[in-house]
Scaffold this motif. Structure first.
Motif, PDB file in Angstrom:
ATOM      1  N   VAL A 118      -9.445 -36.039  22.135  1.00 40.07           N
ATOM      2  CA  VAL A 118      -9.823 -34.561  22.392  1.00 40.07           C
ATOM      3  C   VAL A 118      -8.499 -33.734  22.263  1.00 40.07           C
ATOM      4  CG1 VAL A 118     -12.000 -34.836  23.655  1.00 40.07           C
ATOM      5  CG2 VAL A 118      -9.727 -34.789  24.909  1.00 40.07           C
ATOM      6  N   LEU A 119      -7.267 -34.319  22.477  1.00 39.21           N
ATOM      7  CA  LEU A 119      -6.261 -33.740  22.539  1.00 39.21           C
ATOM      8  C   LEU A 119      -5.299 -33.783  20.930  1.00 39.21           C
ATOM      9  CD1 LEU A 119      -4.474 -35.359  25.616  1.00 39.21           C
ATOM     10  CD2 LEU A 119      -5.685 -33.212  25.302  1.00 39.21           C
ATOM     11  N   ILE A 120      -6.063 -34.239  20.033  1.00 40.97           N
ATOM     12  CA  ILE A 120      -5.457 -34.198  18.667  1.00 40.97           C
ATOM     13  C   ILE A 120      -5.249 -32.896  18.230  1.00 40.97           C
ATOM     14  CG2 ILE A 120      -5.884 -34.828  16.449  1.00 40.97           C
ATOM     15  CD1 ILE A 120      -7.439 -37.206  17.375  1.00 40.97           C
ATOM     16  N   ALA A 121      -6.195 -32.011  18.526  1.00 40.52           N
ATOM     17  CA  ALA A 121      -5.853 -30.540  17.698  1.00 40.52           C
ATOM     18  C   ALA A 121      -4.825 -29.714  18.671  1.00 40.52           C
ATOM     19  CB  ALA A 121      -7.131 -29.749  17.709  1.00 40.52           C
ATOM     20  N   PRO A 122      -5.052 -29.832  20.206  1.00 33.60           N
ATOM     21  CA  PRO A 122      -3.988 -29.096  20.823  1.00 33.60           C
ATOM     22  C   PRO A 122      -2.457 -29.593  20.605  1.00 33.60           C
ATOM     23  CG  PRO A 122      -5.904 -30.003  22.255  1.00 33.60           C
ATOM     24  CD  PRO A 122      -6.155 -30.353  20.769  1.00 33.60           C
ATOM     25  N   PHE A 123      -2.409 -30.993  20.486  1.00 36.21           N
ATOM     26  CA  PHE A 123      -1.312 -31.600  20.039  1.00 36.21           C
ATOM     27  C   PHE A 123      -0.647 -30.971  18.678  1.00 36.21           C
ATOM     28  CE2 PHE A 123       1.757 -34.724  18.856  1.00 36.21           C
ATOM     29  CZ  PHE A 123       2.802 -34.718  19.860  1.00 36.21           C
ATOM     30  N   GLY A 124      -1.541 -30.804  17.658  1.00 30.25           N
ATOM     31  CA  GLY A 124      -1.220 -30.541  16.383  1.00 30.25           C
ATOM     32  C   GLY A 124      -0.616 -29.125  16.516  1.00 30.25           C
ATOM     33  N   GLU A 125      -1.262 -28.391  17.145  1.00 19.51           N
ATOM     34  CA  GLU A 125      -0.802 -27.098  17.352  1.00 19.51           C
ATOM     35  C   GLU A 125       0.736 -26.840  18.017  1.00 19.51           C
ATOM     36  OE1 GLU A 125      -4.009 -25.219  19.584  1.00 19.51           O
ATOM     37  OE2 GLU A 125      -5.524 -25.316  17.755  1.00 19.51           O
ATOM     38  N   ALA A 126       0.835 -27.555  19.036  1.00 20.60           N
ATOM     39  CA  ALA A 126       2.083 -27.702  19.942  1.00 20.60           C
ATOM     40  C   ALA A 126       3.031 -28.369  18.963  1.00 20.60           C
ATOM     41  CB  ALA A 126       1.894 -28.473  21.163  1.00 20.60           C
ATOM     42  N   LEU A 127       2.707 -29.228  18.087  1.00 15.96           N
ATOM     43  CA  LEU A 127       3.623 -29.807  17.141  1.00 15.96           C
ATOM     44  C   LEU A 127       4.151 -28.608  15.928  1.00 15.96           C
ATOM     45  CD1 LEU A 127       5.082 -32.095  15.827  1.00 15.96           C
ATOM     46  CD2 LEU A 127       3.212 -32.794  14.389  1.00 15.96           C
ATOM     47  N   ALA A 128       3.084 -28.020  15.305  1.00 21.03           N
ATOM     48  CA  ALA A 128       3.461 -26.969  14.629  1.00 21.03           C
ATOM     49  C   ALA A 128       4.566 -26.012  15.073  1.00 21.03           C
ATOM     50  CB  ALA A 128       2.198 -26.146  14.069  1.00 21.03           C
ATOM     51  N   ALA A 129       4.133 -25.437  16.467  1.00 19.01           N
ATOM     52  CA  ALA A 129       5.016 -24.399  17.013  1.00 19.01           C
ATOM     53  C   ALA A 129       6.381 -25.127  17.230  1.00 19.01           C
ATOM     54  CB  ALA A 129       4.395 -24.033  18.402  1.00 19.01           C
ATOM     55  N   HIS A 130       6.598 -26.573  17.561  1.00 18.92           N
ATOM     56  CA  HIS A 130       7.754 -26.994  17.859  1.00 18.92           C
ATOM     57  C   HIS A 130       8.590 -27.090  16.565  1.00 18.92           C
ATOM     58  CE1 HIS A 130      10.525 -30.175  19.161  1.00 18.92           C
ATOM     59  NE2 HIS A 130      10.143 -30.831  18.004  1.00 18.92           N
ATOM     60  N   LEU A 131       8.092 -27.290  15.509  1.00 19.35           N
ATOM     61  CA  LEU A 131       8.779 -27.637  14.134  1.00 19.35           C
ATOM     62  C   LEU A 131       9.373 -26.350  13.805  1.00 19.35           C
ATOM     63  CD1 LEU A 131       6.395 -30.096  12.486  1.00 19.35           C
ATOM     64  CD2 LEU A 131       8.490 -30.750  13.545  1.00 19.35           C
ATOM     65  N   VAL A 132       8.694 -25.137  14.216  1.00 14.70           N
ATOM     66  CA  VAL A 132       9.580 -23.763  13.915  1.00 14.70           C
ATOM     67  C   VAL A 132      11.019 -23.781  13.922  1.00 14.70           C
ATOM     68  CG1 VAL A 132       9.452 -21.362  13.913  1.00 14.70           C
ATOM     69  CG2 VAL A 132       7.255 -22.831  13.789  1.00 14.70           C
TER      70      VAL A 132
ATOM     71  N   LEU B 158      -3.707 -37.858  12.847  1.00 13.76           N
ATOM     72  CA  LEU B 158      -4.493 -36.525  12.570  1.00 13.76           C
ATOM     73  C   LEU B 158      -4.082 -35.356  13.226  1.00 13.76           C
ATOM     74  CD1 LEU B 158      -7.965 -38.415  13.467  1.00 13.76           C
ATOM     75  CD2 LEU B 158      -6.773 -37.954  11.201  1.00 13.76           C
ATOM     76  N   ALA B 159      -3.114 -35.621  14.138  1.00 17.15           N
ATOM     77  CA  ALA B 159      -2.550 -34.267  14.917  1.00 17.15           C
ATOM     78  C   ALA B 159      -1.387 -33.718  13.648  1.00 17.15           C
ATOM     79  CB  ALA B 159      -1.857 -34.458  16.000  1.00 17.15           C
ATOM     80  N   ALA B 160      -0.641 -34.673  13.032  1.00 17.04           N
ATOM     81  CA  ALA B 160       0.096 -34.042  12.074  1.00 17.04           C
ATOM     82  C   ALA B 160      -0.356 -33.879  10.769  1.00 17.04           C
ATOM     83  CB  ALA B 160       1.385 -35.324  11.819  1.00 17.04           C
ATOM     84  N   LEU B 161      -1.358 -34.484  10.271  1.00 22.46           N
ATOM     85  CA  LEU B 161      -1.936 -34.154   8.918  1.00 22.46           C
ATOM     86  C   LEU B 161      -1.870 -32.594   8.705  1.00 22.46           C
ATOM     87  CD1 LEU B 161      -2.588 -35.310   6.352  1.00 22.46           C
ATOM     88  CD2 LEU B 161      -4.990 -35.330   7.283  1.00 22.46           C
ATOM     89  N   PRO B 162      -2.637 -31.803   9.310  1.00 19.57           N
ATOM     90  CA  PRO B 162      -2.751 -30.447   9.025  1.00 19.57           C
ATOM     91  C   PRO B 162      -1.337 -29.656   9.094  1.00 19.57           C
ATOM     92  CG  PRO B 162      -3.694 -30.623  11.025  1.00 19.57           C
ATOM     93  CD  PRO B 162      -3.560 -32.265  10.455  1.00 19.57           C
ATOM     94  N   VAL B 163      -0.565 -30.155   9.816  1.00 20.36           N
ATOM     95  CA  VAL B 163       0.961 -29.660  10.080  1.00 20.36           C
ATOM     96  C   VAL B 163       1.548 -29.839   8.995  1.00 20.36           C
ATOM     97  CG1 VAL B 163       3.014 -29.155  11.448  1.00 20.36           C
ATOM     98  CG2 VAL B 163       0.746 -29.713  12.575  1.00 20.36           C
ATOM     99  N   ALA B 164       1.506 -31.138   8.404  1.00 20.11           N
ATOM    100  CA  ALA B 164       2.240 -31.509   7.206  1.00 20.11           C
ATOM    101  C   ALA B 164       1.636 -30.812   5.866  1.00 20.11           C
ATOM    102  CB  ALA B 164       1.967 -32.923   6.932  1.00 20.11           C
ATOM    103  N   ARG B 165       0.387 -30.610   5.929  1.00 19.41           N
ATOM    104  CA  ARG B 165      -0.167 -29.817   4.633  1.00 19.41           C
ATOM    105  C   ARG B 165       0.104 -28.288   4.767  1.00 19.41           C
ATOM    106  NH1 ARG B 165      -0.067 -33.857   3.120  1.00 19.41           N
ATOM    107  NH2 ARG B 165      -1.775 -35.502   2.503  1.00 19.41           N
ATOM    108  N   SER B 166       0.176 -27.652   6.127  1.00 23.41           N
ATOM    109  CA  SER B 166       0.519 -26.291   6.002  1.00 23.41           C
ATOM    110  C   SER B 166       1.881 -25.802   5.747  1.00 23.41           C
ATOM    111  CB  SER B 166       0.073 -25.694   7.376  1.00 23.41           C
ATOM    112  OG  SER B 166       0.952 -26.136   8.441  1.00 23.41           O
TER     113      SER B 166
END
Length: 409
Positions: free
Chosen positions: A88-102, A118-126
């Motif tokens: 259940v933390l995949i999506a929230p962690f992915g959002e935190a990862l996207a913000a972190h990589l900025v 699964l958390a990193a995949l949408p971040v990598a694509r965006s």
């Protein structure tokens, strides 16, 4: 970019590389990540390990070495969770990862385990940053034997692993056996799967000195018992129950002592109770020790003083303990499963056993313990083999894979 420094972000959602292997859900994956990350930094690359904050006391950043930093992101409660609770933390962690990589950009993301992927995949694509995926263990359906892999600890695991095999830019496996599983079970593309075998620290993990060996021989000459050791997370997949049953099957007058190294995952107390009961029922309380999880240096000391190391795991993508025992000059008896067939050279650095019968394991253990010359030959060959497997060589192979991916973008 052939010789340029790379910015690499390892993404690890469910376990921290700061955790001691054999505790919580830390195991061989943690060892591989930390060792390769450290070598990458030593080679001049900028490396970050991005993980979840599992305690409120953890700082936002921990500098492990020049060029190597661990970042703790907030996703879910700041406490230790059972492995299956992380889905259940995949999506929230992915959002935190996207913000972190900025503020902490990377040239590529290397996700470890399916939660991270699964958390990193949408971040990598965006962001257009390539995604490298490593599994370290691959689930098998509930009805299949344990030899096929771990049971899915969360409902979405099998589908998630299959999605990543199709969608990640590259999959890196630790053995040919794991590569075959990615291709056959997950439907991976052979052109996008590479094998990078792990290494071993042959300075930390070393054989006994002549003095230590003499002291061990004197101990046994005065009535001390030879020792067999088994190490890892105290989880059913690792087969600790088989190790106990095998030693218990050996005649009491020839039975070695048994040392069990490791701690249970957060949801593993029931299995540990069963192990303690098995030891008691076998009348082995006086000759069995449960050491808990040990610091790497202490584990190395325990390994080199063991007579044999057992790896009865039902499934292993590789089996780092086999390499660590080999570097310690100690033969391994391992189940002929998965990557253990590559980590142990059957008949040369140890023995592979294609059985889950305690009496079969007991016979092999007993025969080896009575053949000191063979133990010495296997131990010397094991050390020689381990000396060819450095973390530097492993990491250089990983860099080559990274550069191949980046050159194709």
């Amino acid at each position: 970019m052939e010789n340029a420094s790379l910015r690499i972000a390892f993404v690890v959602l469910h376990t921290s590389p700061l955790d001691e292997p054999g505790t919580k859900d830390a195991g061989g994956m943690n060892v591989v990540i930390r060792a390769q990350a450290a070598e990458l930094a030593r080679l001049g690359h900028e490396v970050q390990i991005v993980t979840r904050r599992s305690s409120p006391e953890l700082p936002a950043e921990v500098a492990l070495a020049p060029g190597l930093t661990v970042h703790h992101l907030d996703a879910g409660p700041a406490r230790l969770l059972a492995k299956g609770e992380h889905e259940v933390l995949i999506a929230p962690f992915g959002e935190a990862l996207a913000a972190h990589l900025v503020d902490h950009p990377a040239d590529l993301l290397h996700a470890e385990h399916w939660y991270s992927g699964l958390a990193a995949l949408p971040v990598a694509r965006s962001t257009g940053v390539p995604l490298v995926q490593s599994y370290h263990s691959i689930a098998a359906p509930e009805a299949t034997p344990l030899t096929e892999g771990e049971r899915p600890e969360a409902p979405g695991r099998l589908a998630g692993e299959q999605l990543l095999a199709r969608e990640a830019d590259l999959v890196v496996t630790v053995s040919r056996a794991e590569r075959a599983t990615v291709l056959e079970r997950l439907g991976g593309d052979p052109a996008r799967v590479r094998v990078v075998e792990p290494g071993v620290d042959t300075e930390v993990f070393r054989p006994c000195t002549d003095r230590e060996r003499a002291e061990g021989s004197e101990w046994i000459a005065h009535g001390g018992l030879p020792e067999v050791l088994v190490a890892g997370r105290l989880h059913p997949l690792k087969g600790f129950d088989l190790a106990i049953a095998a030693v218990a099957t050996i005649a009491p007058e020839r039975r070695p002592s048994l040392r069990i190294v490791g701690a249970p995952p957060p949801d593993g107390d029931a299995y540990v109770r069963l192990l303690h009961l098995a030891v008691a029922d076998a009348g082995m309380l006086a000759t069995t020790s449960f050491d808990g999880a040990l610091h790497r240096g202490v584990l190395a000391e325990r390994l080199r003083h063991a007579t044999l190391v057992l790896i009865p795991s039902h499934s292993e993508t590789f089996g780092l303990v086999a390499l660590e025992a080999a570097a310690s000059g100690v033969p391994v008896l391992a189940r002929a499963a998965g990557g253990l067939r590559e980590a142990v050279l059957d008949g040369e650095t140890g023995l592979l056993i294609d059985s889950d019968e305690p009496r079969v394991w007991a016979a092999e253990i007993d025969a080896l313990l009575r053949d000191h010359d063979r133990i010495d030959r296997l131990g010397r060959a094991a050390r020689a083999s381990a000396l060819t497997r450095s973390w530097r060589a492993s990491t250089e192979a990983l860099i080559a894979v990274y550069r191949e991916l980046l050159a194709g973008d």
